[in-house]
Motif scaffolding. Structure first.
Motif, PDB file in Angstrom:
ATOM      1  N   GLY A  14       0.810  -1.219   0.000  1.00  0.00           N
ATOM      2  CA  GLY A  14       0.000   0.000   0.000  1.00  0.00           C
ATOM      3  C   GLY A  14       0.840   1.266   0.000  1.00  0.00           C
ATOM      4  N   GLY A  15       0.489   2.161  -0.908  1.00  0.00           N
ATOM      5  CA  GLY A  15       1.214   3.438  -1.031  1.00  0.00           C
ATOM      6  C   GLY A  15       0.407   4.599  -0.491  1.00  0.00           C
ATOM      7  N   GLU A  37       1.335  -0.307  -4.701  1.00  0.00           N
ATOM      8  CA  GLU A  37       0.049   0.359  -4.486  1.00  0.00           C
ATOM      9  C   GLU A  37      -0.960  -0.136  -5.518  1.00  0.00           C
ATOM     10  N   CYS A  60     -10.677  12.388  -0.418  1.00  0.00           N
ATOM     11  CA  CYS A  60     -11.040  11.906   0.933  1.00  0.00           C
ATOM     12  C   CYS A  60     -10.611  12.940   1.965  1.00  0.00           C
ATOM     13  N   TYR A  62      -8.980  16.145   3.676  1.00  0.00           N
ATOM     14  CA  TYR A  62      -8.979  17.469   3.039  1.00  0.00           C
ATOM     15  C   TYR A  62      -8.240  18.529   3.854  1.00  0.00           C
ATOM     16  N   ALA A 268      -0.519  -1.939  -8.843  1.00  0.00           N
ATOM     17  CA  ALA A 268       0.134  -3.211  -8.527  1.00  0.00           C
ATOM     18  C   ALA A 268      -0.554  -3.845  -7.315  1.00  0.00           C
ATOM     19  N   ILE A 270      -1.801  -6.293  -4.560  1.00  0.00           N
ATOM     20  CA  ILE A 270      -1.272  -7.522  -3.961  1.00  0.00           C
ATOM     21  C   ILE A 270      -2.441  -8.449  -3.643  1.00  0.00           C
ATOM     22  N   VAL A 304      -2.218  -1.774   4.984  1.00  0.00           N
ATOM     23  CA  VAL A 304      -3.679  -1.911   4.891  1.00  0.00           C
ATOM     24  C   VAL A 304      -4.208  -2.480   6.210  1.00  0.00           C
ATOM     25  N   MET A 313      -5.229 -11.607   2.731  1.00  0.00           N
ATOM     26  CA  MET A 313      -3.916 -11.787   2.084  1.00  0.00           C
ATOM     27  C   MET A 313      -3.126 -12.977   2.629  1.00  0.00           C
ATOM     28  N   LYS A 338     -18.364  11.632   1.885  1.00  0.00           N
ATOM     29  CA  LYS A 338     -17.776  12.880   1.403  1.00  0.00           C
ATOM     30  C   LYS A 338     -18.575  13.314   0.185  1.00  0.00           C
ATOM     31  N   LEU A 464     -15.629   3.954  -0.243  1.00  0.00           N
ATOM     32  CA  LEU A 464     -14.341   3.968   0.468  1.00  0.00           C
ATOM     33  C   LEU A 464     -13.783   2.549   0.594  1.00  0.00           C
ATOM     34  N   GLN A 477      -9.227   3.404   9.139  1.00  0.00           N
ATOM     35  CA  GLN A 477      -8.873   1.967   9.143  1.00  0.00           C
ATOM     36  C   GLN A 477      -9.244   1.325  10.474  1.00  0.00           C
ATOM     37  N   GLY A 516      -5.735   9.590  10.612  1.00  0.00           N
ATOM     38  CA  GLY A 516      -5.406  10.988  10.371  1.00  0.00           C
ATOM     39  C   GLY A 516      -4.097  11.028   9.595  1.00  0.00           C
TER      40      GLY A 516
HETATM   41  C1  FAD Z   1     -13.329  10.609   3.625  1.00  0.00           C
HETATM   42  C2  FAD Z   1     -12.119  10.789   4.496  1.00  0.00           C
HETATM   43  C3  FAD Z   1     -11.840  12.025   5.059  1.00  0.00           C
HETATM   44  C4  FAD Z   1     -10.741  12.198   5.895  1.00  0.00           C
HETATM   45  N1  FAD Z   1     -10.419  13.450   6.340  1.00  0.00           N
HETATM   46  C5  FAD Z   1      -9.244  13.640   6.996  1.00  0.00           C
HETATM   47  C6  FAD Z   1      -8.739  14.958   7.204  1.00  0.00           C
HETATM   48  O1  FAD Z   1      -9.312  15.949   6.740  1.00  0.00           O
HETATM   49  N2  FAD Z   1      -7.574  15.086   7.903  1.00  0.00           N
HETATM   50  C7  FAD Z   1      -6.874  14.005   8.378  1.00  0.00           C
HETATM   51  O2  FAD Z   1      -5.818  14.188   9.015  1.00  0.00           O
HETATM   52  N3  FAD Z   1      -7.305  12.739   8.130  1.00  0.00           N
HETATM   53  C8  FAD Z   1      -8.450  12.544   7.425  1.00  0.00           C
HETATM   54  N4  FAD Z   1      -8.844  11.272   7.084  1.00  0.00           N
HETATM   55  C9  FAD Z   1      -8.066  10.131   7.581  1.00  0.00           C
HETATM   56  C10 FAD Z   1      -6.742   9.961   6.868  1.00  0.00           C
HETATM   57  O3  FAD Z   1      -6.865  10.326   5.521  1.00  0.00           O
HETATM   58  C11 FAD Z   1      -6.286   8.509   6.976  1.00  0.00           C
HETATM   59  O4  FAD Z   1      -6.289   8.109   8.342  1.00  0.00           O
HETATM   60  C12 FAD Z   1      -4.886   8.310   6.412  1.00  0.00           C
HETATM   61  O5  FAD Z   1      -4.722   8.971   5.182  1.00  0.00           O
HETATM   62  C13 FAD Z   1      -4.631   6.826   6.259  1.00  0.00           C
HETATM   63  O6  FAD Z   1      -3.338   6.626   5.782  1.00  0.00           O
HETATM   64  P1  FAD Z   1      -2.701   5.161   5.702  1.00  0.00           P
HETATM   65  O7  FAD Z   1      -1.469   5.280   4.889  1.00  0.00           O
HETATM   66  O8  FAD Z   1      -2.583   4.583   7.062  1.00  0.00           O
HETATM   67  O9  FAD Z   1      -3.775   4.255   4.969  1.00  0.00           O
HETATM   68  P2  FAD Z   1      -4.500   4.381   3.529  1.00  0.00           P
HETATM   69  O10 FAD Z   1      -4.546   5.795   3.110  1.00  0.00           O
HETATM   70  O11 FAD Z   1      -5.734   3.613   3.710  1.00  0.00           O
HETATM   71  O12 FAD Z   1      -3.482   3.625   2.591  1.00  0.00           O
HETATM   72  C14 FAD Z   1      -3.529   2.250   2.331  1.00  0.00           C
HETATM   73  C15 FAD Z   1      -3.176   2.051   0.872  1.00  0.00           C
HETATM   74  O13 FAD Z   1      -3.162   0.666   0.573  1.00  0.00           O
HETATM   75  C16 FAD Z   1      -3.690   0.484  -0.724  1.00  0.00           C
HETATM   76  N5  FAD Z   1      -4.126  -0.900  -0.875  1.00  0.00           N
HETATM   77  C17 FAD Z   1      -5.260  -1.470  -0.410  1.00  0.00           C
HETATM   78  N6  FAD Z   1      -5.310  -2.768  -0.779  1.00  0.00           N
HETATM   79  C18 FAD Z   1      -4.160  -3.013  -1.471  1.00  0.00           C
HETATM   80  C19 FAD Z   1      -3.648  -4.165  -2.121  1.00  0.00           C
HETATM   81  N7  FAD Z   1      -4.319  -5.323  -2.140  1.00  0.00           N
HETATM   82  N8  FAD Z   1      -2.459  -4.071  -2.758  1.00  0.00           N
HETATM   83  C20 FAD Z   1      -1.761  -2.888  -2.765  1.00  0.00           C
HETATM   84  N9  FAD Z   1      -2.223  -1.759  -2.172  1.00  0.00           N
HETATM   85  C21 FAD Z   1      -3.402  -1.834  -1.525  1.00  0.00           C
HETATM   86  C22 FAD Z   1      -4.817   1.481  -0.791  1.00  0.00           C
HETATM   87  O14 FAD Z   1      -5.196   1.759  -2.123  1.00  0.00           O
HETATM   88  C23 FAD Z   1      -4.190   2.681  -0.084  1.00  0.00           C
HETATM   89  O15 FAD Z   1      -3.512   3.506  -0.997  1.00  0.00           O
HETATM   90  C24 FAD Z   1      -9.913  11.085   6.200  1.00  0.00           C
HETATM   91  C25 FAD Z   1     -10.163   9.849   5.600  1.00  0.00           C
HETATM   92  C26 FAD Z   1     -11.234   9.696   4.739  1.00  0.00           C
HETATM   93  C27 FAD Z   1     -11.460   8.374   4.080  1.00  0.00           C
END
Ligand code: FAD
Length: 535
Positions: A14-15, A37, A60, A62, A268, A270, A304, A313, A338, A464, A477, A516
């Protein structure tokens, strides 16, 4: 594309921004890292996408506040293009024709609150100081590997002692506040401080974001604190926009990661994590992509959520039953949606007509505590809120690069949009009706909104899940509720970024300190991977 036989030290699943932070720290420590990703762009929930020609949406997330200063420093993110622009204040229009408008200028906010209640204006200052004390207590915990309270290992006991000492060091008033924050509802907690309903309603909104709880549900006071903890350039609890949308944050991190040698592939997906049976519960040795390619590594770090990682997985049989029960118990319960709009002009609020600074900050549809609780009541029984809580921003007033000249973007975060709808309802048929409810609600305060919408994108919790891989559409998550935070996130006994499978790590928002745009899980997980030296 690398040859399928390539071998890496670590493959990051995940990217999103945490996966990228994880990869960057590992590569800076000399590891050979590959990020895979699934989507066409990086960033996960922190992404910018040109959904309609010329209009670039932070689809998502903002606004930004929680991104850890040590990550900005270590990865030199400003050099890689990160620029945070100020978001000044929160404007809450009221049905009576009045409004509440809090800004970053202390004197103006004091006068504005005094217009509603002199007592509250005084209490607001005291509240700010008390919250700052709470944040000072909790903040070091954000950068800490959670202790395992069940072991007698001296290192773990020292961490507990550190927290105990900090608690002991607080004044008795702060101690009481801290315990109340951990146990009370946001509305009850705020009731102890203020009398102005619209002030309490707007402030309590931070307590419900990303949870399937109402402002009167116990535990929401702590979530309020989570959203208070941010800072922009050292300004306490300030929120801002990233120039270029939140995807620009992820892209700056990706740039830093690439500079450190990380290889990043999009599109890509997984399908499976490869587990070899030469250790107690097996050992992760690589991944299989959906197209069948196998890529090998000494360790796999999954950003993820645990449901995707461990039930989708990993083939059955590798994980102990008690761990899997913990994974199954982990709550998602998505509750947010959203609605992103491309506008031909600016909304004109009945209570403050015309353009003005009130449009440059957050605009909150949260006129009363009862309004907020009623929005939750509908969701409890499987319906989206007909009059939802809406947090809106117009980033184009601060960053003109996001839309064609004279046009704007209105980004609306909405609660409640329950993932599980009542029998007979499904999100594919409810999506646009939900979008209409959001527009109709805004129109009660800014009637011209319907005339200026050029395009509308409605993102439901089902979207989402399908498009961003967020199980049950939870934006973090997994809920940020007390029973799944700190040493309980995501599973009791497994909060230190490891899993029962050797060399399989977790590094996303489902781990401490949670959701966040923070980057903290990605960084802390990288430090633990490096500590193990296994990769
Ligand atoms: C609608 C919405 C509004 C939000 N508003 C805010 C805000 O305003 N401010 C704030 O601070 N936070 C906000 N958040 C929360 C914040 O965006 C997230 O907590 C944070 O971006 C999550 O980052 P992460 O890298 O942990 O996970 P994710 O961003 O979930 O990254 C996981 C990645 O894994 C990838 N992936 C999934 N399955 C696979 C697979 N099988 N193979 C390869 N890749 C895969 C996904 O595509 C994704 O890119 C919001 C979230 C959402 C959804």
């Amino acid at each position: 594309m690398p040859p399928v036989s390539s071998k890496y030290d670590v493959i990051v699943v995940g990217g999103g921004h945490n996966g990228l932070v994880n990869a960057a720290y590992l590569a800076k420590a000399g590891k050979k890292v590959l990020v895979l990703e699934r989507r066409h762009i990086l960033g996960g929930s922190a992404c910018t996408d040109e959904v309609f020609p010329g209009f670039k949406f932070s689809v998502c997330s903002y606004v930004v506040s929680l991104l850890r200063p040590e990550i900005i420093r270590d990865l030199e993110l400003p050099r890689h293009g990160l620029e945070i622009l100020p978001l000044d204040g929160t404007f809450t229009p009221m049905p009576s024709g009045d409004y509440l408008w809090r800004v970053n200028d202390h004197g103006r906010t004091h006068r504005e609150i005094a217009r509603h209640s002199r007592i509250d204006a005084e209490a607001y200052d005291e509240f700010g100081k008390a919250m700052q004390a709470m944040c000072r207590f909790v903040k070091p915990i954000l950068s800490m590997i959670p202790p395992d309270p069940m072991t007698l290992n001296p290192r773990e006991l020292m961490k507990l002692l550190f927290i105990g000492r900090r608690f002991q060091g607080m004044s008795s008033g702060d101690k009481y506040n801290q315990v109340q924050l951990m146990t009370m509802s946001a509305a009850d907690f705020l009731d102890q401080w203020f009398e102005t309903d619209v002030l309490k309603a707007t402030m309590s909104a931070s307590g419900i974001i990303g949870t399937f709880l109402g402002v009167r549900s116990p535990g929401t006071a702590y979530v309020l604190l989570h959203h208070y903890m941010g800072e922009i350039d050292g300004a306490f609890r300030a929120w801002g926009f990233a120039r270029g949308g939140t995807g620009a944050i992820s892209n700056a991190i990706a740039d830093a990661a690439r500079e450190a040698g990380v290889e990043i592939r999009t599109q890509a997906p997984i399908a499976r994590i490869i587990v070899k049976n030469d250790a107690k519960n097996g050992r992760a040795t690589g991944v299989v992509l959906s197209n069948g390619d196998e890529i090998y590594a000494d360790a796999v770090s999954s950003s993820v959520d645990p449901r995707l990682t461990f039930t989708k997985m990993i083939e059955p049989g590798h994980l102990p039953d008690d761990f899997m029960e913990g994974v199954q118990r982990y709550k998602f319960r998505g509750s947010s949606g959203k609605v992103n709009m491309a506008l031909d002009g600016l909304p004109n609020f009945k209570c403050m007509p015309g353009d003005g600074l009130h449009l440059r900050g957050a605009m909150s549809i949260s006129p009363a505590v009862e309004y907020m609780e009623k929005a939750y009541d509908e969701a409890k029984y499987g319906h989206w809120s007909s009059h939802p809580y809406i947090d809106m921003v117009i980033p184009t007033l601060t960053d003109t690069s996001l839309a064609p000249p004279g046009k704007h973007i209105l980004s609306c975060f909405v609660q409640y949009a329950p993932y599980k709808l009542a029998p007979g309802l499904d999100w594919d048929t409810e999506r646009e009706k939900f979008g209409d409810a959001v527009v109709n609600t805004i129109a009660e305060y800014a009637p011209n909104i319907k005339d200026i919408i050029l395009h509308r994108q409605v993102v439901t919790p089902l979207d989402l899940e399908r498009e961003w891989g967020l199980s049950e559409g939870n934006i973090f998550q997994g809920e940020l509720s007390l029973e799944q935070l700190f040493f309980l996130r995501p599973v009791a006994g497994w909060a230190q970024f490891r899993s029962p499978i050797k060399n399989l790590y977790m590094c996303g928002s489902a781990t401490h300190p949670g959701g966040g745009i923070m980057g903290a899980p990605g960084r802390l997980a990288a430090l633990e991977i490096l500590k193990d030296g296994g990769a």
